[in-house]
Scaffold this motif. Structure first.
Motif, mmCIF file in Angstrom:
data_model
loop_
_atom_site.group_PDB
_atom_site.id
_atom_site.type_symbol
_atom_site.label_atom_id
_atom_site.label_comp_id
_atom_site.label_asym_id
_atom_site.label_seq_id
_atom_site.Cartn_x
_atom_site.Cartn_y
_atom_site.Cartn_z
ATOM 1 N N GLU A 1 4.670 36.893 -23.472
ATOM 2 C CA GLU A 1 5.176 35.992 -22.432
ATOM 3 C C GLU A 1 6.256 35.079 -23.005
ATOM 4 O O GLU A 1 7.318 34.891 -22.401
ATOM 5 N N HIS A 2 6.021 34.520 -24.173
ATOM 6 C CA HIS A 2 6.987 33.606 -24.797
ATOM 7 C C HIS A 2 8.305 34.321 -25.094
ATOM 8 O O HIS A 2 9.393 33.795 -24.809
ATOM 9 N N ASN A 3 8.211 35.513 -25.688
ATOM 10 C CA ASN A 3 9.419 36.244 -26.062
ATOM 11 C C ASN A 3 10.281 36.589 -24.852
ATOM 12 O O ASN A 3 11.513 36.493 -24.898
ATOM 13 N N ARG A 4 9.646 37.004 -23.764
ATOM 14 C CA ARG A 4 10.400 37.380 -22.578
ATOM 15 C C ARG A 4 10.937 36.161 -21.841
ATOM 16 O O ARG A 4 12.047 36.187 -21.307
ATOM 17 N N ALA A 5 10.152 35.101 -21.814
ATOM 18 C CA ALA A 5 10.631 33.870 -21.177
ATOM 19 C C ALA A 5 11.839 33.310 -21.924
ATOM 20 O O ALA A 5 12.765 32.754 -21.315
ATOM 21 N N ALA A 6 11.857 33.471 -23.257
ATOM 22 C CA ALA A 6 12.986 32.993 -24.061
ATOM 23 C C ALA A 6 14.261 33.759 -23.754
ATOM 24 O O ALA A 6 15.366 33.280 -24.045
ATOM 25 N N ARG A 7 14.138 34.943 -23.149
ATOM 26 C CA ARG A 7 15.302 35.748 -22.762
ATOM 27 C C ARG A 7 15.627 35.588 -21.275
ATOM 28 O O ARG A 7 16.406 36.345 -20.715
ATOM 29 N N GLY A 8 15.005 34.595 -20.655
ATOM 30 C CA GLY A 8 15.309 34.299 -19.269
ATOM 31 C C GLY A 8 14.557 35.139 -18.260
ATOM 32 O O GLY A 8 14.864 35.095 -17.060
ATOM 33 N N LEU A 9 13.552 35.905 -18.715
ATOM 34 C CA LEU A 9 12.762 36.724 -17.799
ATOM 35 C C LEU A 9 11.580 35.922 -17.269
ATOM 36 O O LEU A 9 11.111 34.977 -17.905
#
Length: 216
Positions: free
Chosen positions: A23-31
């Motif tokens: 979740e963190h990794n994808r949120a950091a890419r704006g997802l």
């Protein structure tokens, strides 16, 4: 192509931590992700790990249609790029079918995390259906160890410190709270079969039959 991925392992192997990391990794890419969970240790509507990380989630109650929920959110203008499902073993088989439909009909990746077998070494219905439908099954590499040092592969339930093999499939407890009436411990297959928990092994080692010198 979107995928339904099932990440499995024993209790205390970092499933929820990995879910939060994804979740963190994808949120950091704006997802933006849709997060489901059921019966999390932190309470209703939460996804938490034993490392202290926690985020809000949708409580996937038994009567919640996960596919319909996702469609409703999208129809209302919400953005969903993927879905994460923690404690997926507690979901019904029909809800796993709904996750597969999210992948196939909405073209979203779904990452499901859960325990494969219960304290009796029997498949959870949700995990069984995931094994049947998942595009990919990943066994988590953070290995737990049995008290004997062997790789832990089974989840044991204890009541009052004694291992049990009967009872309801789902009872709230934790491997980190051994002082509770209902607790859990991870064991290798050999010691799960023998019902030999760490406490039982310790008691056996101190019994008169096991002592090198007879007591006075």
């Amino acid at each position: 192509m979107s995928e339904l991925v099932f990440f499995s392992g024993t209790m205390n192997c970092g499933k929820s931590t990995l879910a939060l990391q994804i979740e963190h990794n994808r949120a950091a890419r704006g997802l933006q992700g849709l997060i489901f969970t059921r019966d999390d240790r932190a309470g209703e509507g939460k996804l938490s790990s034993r490392l202290g990380l926690v985020t809000d989630a949708v409580e996937a109650a038994a009567d919640l249609d996960l596919y319909a929920y996702a469609v409703t959110q999208l129809s209302g203008g919400e953005r969903i790029d993927y879905a994460i499902v923690d404690e997926a073993q507690f979901l019904g088989a029909d809800q796993i079918d709904q996750l597969a439909r999210i992948v196939d009909d909405l073209d979203l990746d779904v990452f499901a995390f859960g325990i494969t077998t219960d304290f009796r070494a029997k498949l959870f219905p949700g995990s069984q259906r995931l094994l049947e439908l998942a595009d990919r099954v990943e066994t988590l590499q953070v290995e737990n160890l049995c008290w004997c040092g062997a790789r832990a592969t089974h989840n044991a339930r204890t009541v009052g410190g004694e291992m049990v093999v009967e009872g309801a499939q789902v009872v709230v407890g934790d491997v980190a709270e051994s002082d509770r009436e209902v607790g859990y411990e991870v064991l290798c297959r050999r010691h799960h079969r023998k019902r030999m928990t760490s406490a039982a092994a310790h008691a056996a080692a101190l019994s008169p039959e096991m002592l090198p010198v007879a007591p006075a």
